[in-house]
Design a protein around this motif. Structure first.
Motif, mmCIF file in Angstrom:
data_model
loop_
_atom_site.group_PDB
_atom_site.id
_atom_site.type_symbol
_atom_site.label_atom_id
_atom_site.label_comp_id
_atom_site.label_asym_id
_atom_site.label_seq_id
_atom_site.Cartn_x
_atom_site.Cartn_y
_atom_site.Cartn_z
ATOM 1 N N MET A 1 -6.691 -16.015 9.483
ATOM 2 C CA MET A 1 -5.233 -15.104 8.872
ATOM 3 C C MET A 1 -5.433 -13.981 9.656
ATOM 4 S SD MET A 1 -4.942 -14.384 5.094
ATOM 5 C CE MET A 1 -3.489 -13.506 3.962
ATOM 6 N N ALA A 2 -7.148 -13.543 9.974
ATOM 7 C CA ALA A 2 -7.178 -12.023 10.702
ATOM 8 C C ALA A 2 -6.619 -12.499 12.456
ATOM 9 C CB ALA A 2 -8.503 -11.893 10.850
ATOM 10 N N PHE A 3 -6.820 -13.827 12.935
ATOM 11 C CA PHE A 3 -5.806 -13.180 14.309
ATOM 12 C C PHE A 3 -4.820 -13.523 14.252
ATOM 13 C CE2 PHE A 3 -3.707 -17.275 16.065
ATOM 14 C CZ PHE A 3 -3.683 -16.725 17.142
ATOM 15 N N TYR A 4 -3.702 -14.530 12.848
ATOM 16 C CA TYR A 4 -2.358 -13.937 12.565
ATOM 17 C C TYR A 4 -2.034 -12.603 12.874
ATOM 18 C CZ TYR A 4 -1.691 -19.529 11.617
ATOM 19 O OH TYR A 4 -1.748 -20.607 12.696
ATOM 20 N N ALA A 5 -3.246 -12.064 11.396
ATOM 21 C CA ALA A 5 -2.757 -10.648 11.511
ATOM 22 C C ALA A 5 -2.498 -9.980 12.529
ATOM 23 C CB ALA A 5 -3.941 -10.101 10.503
ATOM 24 N N SER A 6 -3.179 -9.823 13.678
ATOM 25 C CA SER A 6 -2.876 -9.227 14.777
ATOM 26 C C SER A 6 -1.722 -9.213 15.374
ATOM 27 C CB SER A 6 -4.780 -9.957 15.547
ATOM 28 O OG SER A 6 -4.696 -10.899 16.149
ATOM 29 N N ARG A 7 -1.579 -11.601 15.283
ATOM 30 C CA ARG A 7 -0.532 -11.697 16.424
ATOM 31 C C ARG A 7 0.742 -11.146 15.645
ATOM 32 N NH1 ARG A 7 0.691 -17.053 17.629
ATOM 33 N NH2 ARG A 7 2.593 -15.760 18.385
ATOM 34 N N ILE A 8 0.447 -11.031 14.146
ATOM 35 C CA ILE A 8 1.633 -9.910 13.546
ATOM 36 C C ILE A 8 2.025 -8.800 14.103
ATOM 37 C CG2 ILE A 8 2.683 -8.939 11.306
ATOM 38 C CD1 ILE A 8 1.892 -11.947 10.423
ATOM 39 N N ILE A 9 1.110 -7.958 14.520
ATOM 40 C CA ILE A 9 0.882 -6.408 14.622
ATOM 41 C C ILE A 9 2.331 -6.484 15.893
ATOM 42 C CG2 ILE A 9 -0.401 -4.794 15.403
ATOM 43 C CD1 ILE A 9 -2.306 -5.098 12.944
ATOM 44 N N GLN A 10 0.942 -7.484 17.012
ATOM 45 C CA GLN A 10 2.266 -7.754 18.049
ATOM 46 C C GLN A 10 3.434 -7.888 18.263
ATOM 47 O OE1 GLN A 10 0.535 -10.968 20.612
ATOM 48 N NE2 GLN A 10 -1.585 -9.991 20.999
ATOM 49 N N ILE A 11 4.157 -9.114 17.191
ATOM 50 C CA ILE A 11 5.327 -8.800 16.866
ATOM 51 C C ILE A 11 6.277 -7.684 16.414
ATOM 52 C CG2 ILE A 11 5.270 -11.251 17.741
ATOM 53 C CD1 ILE A 11 5.889 -11.810 14.737
ATOM 54 N N LEU A 12 5.263 -7.244 15.988
ATOM 55 C CA LEU A 12 6.086 -5.812 15.065
ATOM 56 C C LEU A 12 7.602 -5.456 15.897
ATOM 57 C CD1 LEU A 12 5.486 -4.851 12.288
ATOM 58 C CD2 LEU A 12 3.602 -2.928 13.366
ATOM 59 N N PRO A 13 7.537 -4.719 16.901
ATOM 60 C CA PRO A 13 8.565 -4.546 17.515
ATOM 61 C C PRO A 13 10.151 -5.047 16.871
ATOM 62 C CG PRO A 13 6.924 -4.481 18.832
ATOM 63 C CD PRO A 13 5.934 -4.996 18.095
ATOM 64 N N TYR A 14 9.759 -6.026 16.994
ATOM 65 C CA TYR A 14 10.735 -7.878 17.387
ATOM 66 C C TYR A 14 11.085 -7.574 15.493
ATOM 67 C CZ TYR A 14 9.397 -9.722 21.386
ATOM 68 O OH TYR A 14 9.558 -10.300 22.199
ATOM 69 N N PHE A 15 10.391 -7.036 14.859
ATOM 70 C CA PHE A 15 10.971 -7.118 13.123
ATOM 71 C C PHE A 15 11.054 -5.709 12.714
ATOM 72 C CE2 PHE A 15 8.447 -9.665 10.086
ATOM 73 C CZ PHE A 15 7.977 -10.500 10.968
ATOM 74 N N LEU A 16 10.929 -4.137 14.254
ATOM 75 C CA LEU A 16 11.816 -3.296 13.526
ATOM 76 C C LEU A 16 13.526 -3.242 14.294
ATOM 77 C CD1 LEU A 16 9.015 -0.266 14.664
ATOM 78 C CD2 LEU A 16 9.677 -1.198 12.417
ATOM 79 N N LYS A 17 13.154 -4.194 15.137
ATOM 80 C CA LYS A 17 14.963 -4.185 16.001
ATOM 81 C C LYS A 17 15.183 -5.130 14.820
ATOM 82 C CE LYS A 17 15.918 -5.860 20.411
ATOM 83 N NZ LYS A 17 15.218 -6.357 21.561
ATOM 84 N N GLY A 18 14.438 -5.790 14.274
ATOM 85 C CA GLY A 18 15.348 -6.821 12.857
ATOM 86 C C GLY A 18 15.468 -5.520 11.846
ATOM 87 N N LEU A 19 14.816 -4.616 11.569
ATOM 88 C CA LEU A 19 15.332 -3.761 10.478
ATOM 89 C C LEU A 19 16.308 -2.713 11.352
ATOM 90 C CD1 LEU A 19 14.506 -2.525 7.891
ATOM 91 C CD2 LEU A 19 13.572 -0.532 9.876
ATOM 92 N N LEU A 20 15.982 -2.453 12.596
ATOM 93 C CA LEU A 20 17.597 -1.771 13.192
ATOM 94 C C LEU A 20 18.508 -2.191 13.139
ATOM 95 C CD1 LEU A 20 16.332 -0.522 16.131
ATOM 96 C CD2 LEU A 20 17.346 1.138 14.162
#
Lengths: 221, 242, 222
Positions: A1-20
């Motif tokens: 889970m912690a592993f995934y959490a760090s990956r998700i932080i990695q892909i956070l920019p994609y989420f922000l792009k989606g938000l835009l």
């Protein structure tokens, strides 16, 4: 889970792009549907039965069918009638068509809530029908129109998640793409939910505040 | 100035105006009274075409109102109308209420309109209330603003539809005073009211309506002291004992 | 545009459409009943004396209202397996619909209760009624009248919302349109038929909502 959490932080920019993208789709539809909704709402209060009935049918169709079905109709059926649309314009068209119907009801409701005497007083002073509406009726109805109008914007932003089904890469679609690669559904969609919350919650509070202010005013009058 | 010729009006099956004939001369003050539902409000609302009628002829200031092609806004601009419920615009100050039509219908300059508006408000004794909103004014003050709003268009005719009926008793006087003053200046006025004192003091003629018909017309003293018809006599005795 | 509309295919698929219609109907009814229970509980918590209960209820209601239903559906669809829970699509969808509508119903019920004027309660106190009596004879009957029209409105919304379950492959009405599109590539026949059937449901519920608006709302005359 912690592993995934760090990956998700990695892909956070994609989420922000989606938000835009969500903001872009909703923003454009918001402007278009407000203009169209006000025009339809004003026409809805016209004297002509033909006009009011046709708008009534339009509003019923938009309110009586699920938005996802409307999106499919715009995206899959309009092409066979000769109107081929890219996902983004199709999404904007569907969102605008639906939201305009709801805004139309809000606006015509607001206009009808102004007492008849106001129309008569304005007419008695020799104002034209357009002047009566613009100078006397609309400024008064704006108070009743504004809170539900903001509410409609919130609904529209939330409904924009549905256009992910025709491939618009907005916030929900980004979540869906992510969950296929990172099987942490709870975490991914909590993040997506938080991003929606950040836009929608302030708007809901704004709508409540406007409504509260309105109720205070009615008490004073 | 105002000529009714055989005017009829129906609301569905209800015959609200039944063969009305009436001639109001320039400068004349006419008081219209009668029981509620007798059609008196409908009668004066026809004069600025807030109500349409189905049959007959009506001329106001030389224009034929039964002709549907007339310019309504122009007609209404020359006629002031005061409502029972005031109908001031709640989102505007007293001054804005008064200047709205001069600016947007007469197209006069804003500055000029403000000066005009202040003058009319002063005339109804409300110079100090120009910036107040309707909700901050008493009923009597609101009705006086409504009169100033009508006067701001320099109308040829002023119509009053029960201007004091919605007011508390202590405020009726201030509104009637303004109307008396206006009558003294020679304004053509049609007033729907039951204020007998006002009628005796300024009216040239009193008109009595019942069930859509114009039953009786005459000089005020004669009408109130020696009504010719039973219906009028009954009505007068009722408002006297009231 | 309707020239090459293939009615034969619609007829051929009619049993599927009717099954979809029936499922949409059942999903909506079940979700509505569950959502009513959730909504009343959440509303009771919202009006409770305990701060913690109030806080939980507010977080629930506001987070549901501020996020899209589709995201909530995906949250459960992709999220429950992460917790090791294997829940079939249909049940997952009903859970999402129940929790979603429950939040809106909580607000409807609360608005109904707070809409009863204080004067009514004071009148009840003056007549010597106890708290429960006041609730039972004065507040709830009036609140119920105010609550029914928006609840019917919520029922209409719920029927439309259930269409989103098609996206997690629940066989309801909208899914039939998708099947027709993928099996025969006839989206017009599929989705227009679906739209018409939804409109039928809407036109059944709409007059009911209008009627209740007229009949059930009592107001003190001033």
């Amino acid at each position: 889970m912690a592993f995934y959490a760090s990956r998700i932080i990695q892909i956070l920019p994609y989420f922000l792009k989606g938000l835009l993208m969500t903001i872009e789709v909703s923003g454009i539809s918001l402007i278009l549907s407000t203009v169209l909704g006000f025009v339809l709402g004003i026409l809805r209060t016209a004297d002509s039965k033909l006009i009011t009935r046709s708008i009534g049918v339009y509003v019923d169709v938009m309110r009586g069918t699920p938005f996802v079905v409307q999106v499919f109709i715009v995206f899959f059926i309009l092409p066979s009638w000769g109107l081929q649309l890219e996902p983004l314009p199709a999404a904007i068209l569907a969102l605008t068509a639906m939201t305009a119907a709801f805004i139309c009801e809000v606006v015509s409701g607001g206009i009808k809530a102004v007492p008849k005497g106001q129309w008569e007083a304005a007419a008695a002073s020799g104002l034209t029908r357009m002047q009566q509406l613009r100078l006397v009726i609309l400024p008064q109805s704006m108070q009743t129109i504004l809170p539900p109008l903001v509410g409609q914007y919130v609904l529209m932003i939330k409904d924009s998640s549905v256009v992910s089904v025709i491939g618009v890469t907005e916030l929900t679609r980004v979540g869906w793409q992510t969950v296929v690669r990172i099987p942490e559904g709870l975490m991914v969609f909590t993040l997506v939910g938080i991003l929606y919350f950040v836009i929608c919650y302030p708007l809901i509070r704004l709508s409540n505040y406007l409504e509260h202010r309105l109720s205070l005013q009615t008490v004073k009058l | 100035m105002i000529v009714f010729k055989n005017v009829h009006k129906w609301f569905g099956k209800l015959h609200v105006l039944n063969d009305i004939n009436l001639h109001v001369r320039s400068g004349e003050v006419v008081v219209i009274c009668g029981p509620s539902g007798s059609g008196k409000s409908t009668l004066i609302r026809c004069i600025n075409r807030l109500e349409k009628f189905q049959q007959g002829e009506l001329y106001v200031d030389g224009q034929a109102l039964h002709d549907h092609s007339i310019n309504l806004t122009k007609l209404r601009a020359d006629i002031g109308f005061v409502f029972q419920q005031f109908h001031l615009y709640p989102h505007m100050t007293a001054l804005q209420n008064v200047t709205l039509a001069p600016v947007n219908v007469r197209k006069i300059d804003k500055k000029e309109a403000v000066a005009l508006g202040r003058e009319k408000l002063a005339r109804v004794g409300l110079a100090d209330k120009a910036e107040a909103y309707p909700a901050q004014l008493s009923g009597g003050q609101q009705q006086r603003v409504a009169i100033a709003r009508g006067l701001a268009m320099n109308p040829k005719i002023m119509l009053f539809d029960e201007p004091t009926s919605a007011l508390d008793p202590e405020m009726i006087g201030e509104v009637l005073d303004v109307m008396v003053q206006l009558a003294g200046e020679g304004m053509t006025m049609c007033v729907v009211t039951h204020e007998m004192g006002f009628a005796r003091q300024v009216a040239h003629r009193v008109i009595f309506m019942d069930a859509g018909q114009l039953v009786e017309k005459g000089a005020p003293d004669e009408f109130f002291d020696h009504p010719k018809t039973d219906r009028a006599a009954q009505f007068i005795s009722k408002i006297l004992t009231h | 545009m309707l020239i090459n509309f293939n009615f034969r295919v619609i007829w051929e698929y009619m049993p599927l459409f009717l099954e979809g219609l029936r499922n949409t109907f059942l999903i909506s009814i079940v979700s509505l009943i569950l959502a009513l229970m959730v909504g009343i509980l959440a509303c009771a918590a919202r009006l409770s004396r305990w701060k913690l209960l109030r806080a939980v209820s507010i977080v629930y209601i506001e987070s549901i209202r501020s996020t899209p239903l589709l995201v909530q559906i995906y949250f459960f669809y992709f999220g429950l397996p992460t917790l090791g829970l294997r829940v079939p699509e249909l049940e997952t969808g009903i859970i999402a619909l129940m929790l979603n509508s429950g939040a809106y119903i909580a607000e409807i019920v609360r608005a109904g209760i707070t809409s009863v004027p204080n004067g009514q309660i004071e009148a009840g106190i003056s007549s010597g009624l106890s708290y429960t009596q006041r609730m039972r004879f004065i507040v709830l009957p009036q609140a119920l009248g105010v609550t029914v029209p928006p609840l019917l409105g919520q029922a209409i919304v719920l029927v439309k919302d259930s269409a989103l379950l098609s996206l997690i492959s629940v066989l309801e009405l909208t899914r039939c349109g998708q099947e027709l599109t993928s099996e025969r590539f006839m989206p017009a026949e599929g989705f227009l038929t679906v739209a018409v059937l939804y409109l039928c449901i809407y036109y059944c519920l709409k007059p009911l909502a209008g009627w209740s608006q007229k009949k059930l709302i009592f107001r003190e005359e001033y």
